[in-house]
Design an enzyme around this catalytic site. Structure first.
Site, PDB file in Angstrom:
ATOM      1  N   ASP A  52      31.507  42.934  44.245  1.00  0.00           N
ATOM      2  CA  ASP A  52      32.564  42.457  45.117  1.00  0.00           C
ATOM      3  C   ASP A  52      32.062  41.884  46.355  1.00  0.00           C
ATOM      4  O   ASP A  52      32.609  40.571  46.753  1.00  0.00           O
ATOM      5  CB  ASP A  52      33.718  43.534  45.147  1.00  0.00           C
ATOM      6  CG  ASP A  52      34.833  43.196  45.976  1.00  0.00           C
ATOM      7  OD1 ASP A  52      35.559  42.334  45.561  1.00  0.00           O
ATOM      8  OD2 ASP A  52      34.840  43.513  47.133  1.00  0.00           O
ATOM      9  N   GLU A 124      32.379  41.721  38.075  1.00  0.00           N
ATOM     10  CA  GLU A 124      31.871  41.864  39.630  1.00  0.00           C
ATOM     11  C   GLU A 124      30.574  42.868  39.700  1.00  0.00           C
ATOM     12  O   GLU A 124      29.777  42.760  40.317  1.00  0.00           O
ATOM     13  CB  GLU A 124      32.872  42.436  40.499  1.00  0.00           C
ATOM     14  CG  GLU A 124      33.988  41.665  41.014  1.00  0.00           C
ATOM     15  CD  GLU A 124      35.082  42.259  41.788  1.00  0.00           C
ATOM     16  OE1 GLU A 124      35.812  41.740  42.375  1.00  0.00           O
ATOM     17  OE2 GLU A 124      35.100  43.572  41.477  1.00  0.00           O
TER      18      GLU A 124
END
Length: 236
Positions: A52, A124
C-alpha cells in the site's frame, strides 16, 4: 485444505516480473482464510501493508511528473482515485490475480476470488513482494506498467463526492466527515451496504451501494445535493 489456485509462475508471467524468491510471491497470494486449515501458513496481510505504501509513493511520483501545474487539491483527488481499493481490484482483474489466490474452500465457494477487498489487498501484497524481492525501481516499473492505462484514462475526471464533501466541510471550518456503516444485507458474494455520513452541526445523511465505498459515496452525494453544493446531475 486451502482451495487450489493456478500456479504462481503463470501469474508471475502475467505480472511481468520474475521473482528471485518465489516464497515472497507465494505469501503475497495467500489469503488469511487459508490459515483456517493450516495455521502455520503465512498470509499476505503484512505484504499488503507494505505494498500500500509502495503504491502510494509511486503514484504520487507519477502524478507529480504528469501534472506539473496541478494544485495539491487536484493531486490529492487524482491520487485517491488511483490508489483506492476499487482501483487495485480492477488492476487485479486485468491480470487475473483472483485465480492465483490461495484461500479456504469456504471462501472460494462464497465468491472470494471476485471479492473487491480480497483482490485489492492481494494486489497491494504483490507490489510489496516485488519491492522486497527486487527494489523500489522494480516495484515502480510494475506499477507504471499496470497503472499507466488508468493514469491516462483519469484525464480530467471529476471530483468524487467524498473528496468534494471533505473539501467543502474544511472550507467552512467544519469537522472532517465521518462515515459509519449502518446496515449490511445480502450474501457475502453480493452484499448491499447502507452508510451514514456525519458532520458536526449538520443533519446526517445516508446512502446505499453494493460496496462500502459506494454506499459512502452515495451518502456524500446526498449531503452535497441536500446542502445545495451539487445538483443531482453532477453525480459521478
Amino acid at each position: 485444505m486451502p482451495a487450489a489456485a493456478s500456479h504462481p509462475q503463470a501469474f508471475a508471467e502475467r505480472l511481468g516480473y520474475q521473482f528471485r524468491d518465489p516464497s515472497l510471491l507465494k505469501t503475497a497470494l495467500t489469503h488469511s482464510s487459508a490459515r483456517v486449515d493450516r495455521p502455520d501458513t503465512n498470509d499476505n496481510d503484512r505484504l499488503e501493508f507494505l505494498g500500500d505504501r509502495v503504491l502510494g509513493l509511486v503514484v504520487a511520483e507519477l502524478l507529480s511528473k504528469t501534472y506539473p501545474g496541478a494544485d495539491t487539491g487536484e493531486m490529492a483527488r487524482r491520487f485517491n482515485r488511483l490508489v483506492r481499493k476499487e482501483t487495485c481490484a480492477d488492476v487485479a482483474r486485468q491480470i487475473d490475480l483472483g485465480s492465483a489466490i490461495v484461500m479456504s474452500d469456504g471462501e472460494a465457494e462464497s465468491g472470494g476470488r471476485e471479492k473487491l477487498t480480497i483482490l485489492g489487498d492481494a494486489c497491494e501484497a504483490v507490489l510489496g513482494a516485488v519491492f522486497l524481492d527486487g527494489d523500489f525501481e522494480s516495484a515502480r516499473t510494475v506499477v507504471r506498467e499496470l497503472w499507466k492505462p488508468l493514469l491516462e484514462a483519469d484525464g480530467d475526471a471529476p471530483t468524487d463526492a467524498k473528496s468534494a464533501l471533505q473539501e467543502w466541510a474544511q472550507g467552512r471550518g467544519l469537522a472532517i466527515p465521518l462515515y459509519v456503516e449502518t446496515e449490511r444485507k445480502g450474501p457475502d458474494h453480493a452484499p448491499h451496504f447502507t452508510s451514514c455520513v456525519e458532520i458536526d452541526g449538520l443533519e446526517p445523511q445516508t446512502g446505499q451501494g453494493q460496496s462500502k465505498r459506494a454506499a459512502e459515496q452515495a451518502a456524500a452525494m446526498a449531503m452535497l445535493v441536500r446542502e445545495g453544493i451539487w445538483e443531482q446531475k453532477d453525480n459521478v
